[in-house]
Design an enzyme around this catalytic site. Sequence first.
Site, mmCIF file in Angstrom:
data_model
loop_
_atom_site.group_PDB
_atom_site.id
_atom_site.type_symbol
_atom_site.label_atom_id
_atom_site.label_comp_id
_atom_site.label_asym_id
_atom_site.label_seq_id
_atom_site.Cartn_x
_atom_site.Cartn_y
_atom_site.Cartn_z
ATOM 1 N N ARG A 235 0.851 -1.185 0.000
ATOM 2 C CA ARG A 235 0.000 0.000 0.000
ATOM 3 C C ARG A 235 0.889 1.238 0.000
ATOM 4 N NH1 ARG A 235 -3.263 -2.972 -1.462
ATOM 5 N NH2 ARG A 235 -5.414 -3.311 -0.767
ATOM 6 N N GLU A 264 -2.534 7.531 -5.001
ATOM 7 C CA GLU A 264 -2.824 6.917 -6.304
ATOM 8 C C GLU A 264 -4.295 6.975 -6.695
ATOM 9 O OE1 GLU A 264 -3.386 2.199 -5.767
ATOM 10 O OE2 GLU A 264 -1.420 2.920 -5.153
#
Length: 334
Positions: A235, A264
Amino acid sequence: MEILAFGVTADEEPLLERAFAREGRHEVRCLDVFLDEDTAPIAAGYEVVSSSVNADLGGRVLNVLAAGGTRLVAQRSTGFNNIDLDAARRLGLTVSRVSYYSPYSVAEFAWTLAMAVNRRIVRASNRTRDFDFRLNGLMGRDMRGRTAGVLGTGKIGEAFTRIAHGFGMRLLGWDIAPNPACVELGMTYVEKEELFASADLISLHVPLMEETRHLVDAGALAVMKDDAILVNSSRGGLVDTEALVGELREGRFAGVGLDVYEAEAGVFFLDKSLEAFPDDTLARLITFPNVLVTSHQAYYTHDAVGQIIEATVRNVADYLAGRRSENTLVPGPV
């Protein structure tokens, strides 16, 4: 019943349609847009909604879904840091995820990133496309005899460790509890500070929680070897990107391979090539010659995606039958 699936890729769509067709009771409508506050109204009238990894499932989105009649949110990923579970409980929603899929997909991709930056594969490929066959600047290092540091030694971390063992590396691990399989391979568990300082290759395989956010912060980066390789396929929020850019500006690290990025959402999985790119940090990160960024594709194999879809089909069946499973995050009203 028709199920609405958000964030479906072109490769994934026929797999989803075939899986639900085999189940025989439901159809699936696939959308390539991601579930967020702008797109949530599309789900009005759909009892079952399926979301992808970068969906925004905060309280505001869940409120819109619940008001439109949604009762099950079936997320097609393992991580659920994007879901407001308290809001889901308050709204009486059932929420499920995919607790398991091929750990080898992510572990093998993490090693792909590590070796690509170590052996300068992207730079070499770009050169040869221009018929430049020089070796200057392409020198890498053997992995054998060097130290791999694995933060998080669950299923994916274990798979990564087995590959590192195959390379003949010394193994260091950090986790809340040792994995016996990793210990059997020769892994020594140490404090994360020692791992950061000692490892030649560092790979992250822990979930993103408040306790692990910016696990790789300015302090961790400062003690890492100047020629270390850092890989993150878990992550994006595990790494303080601003701090990482600062170290890269100083010429540190042999290579950095990132399949995830902390900001993101709204960028990865989308085509931004014709737009003015607003994220200066990511734009700067991509310019470093020793950095390789990919768009959250580590899980993206036929094996893993197939398992994710099959689990999602089972999650829908469990919801309709009133069953709970290891994939149930919020069981909904009894």
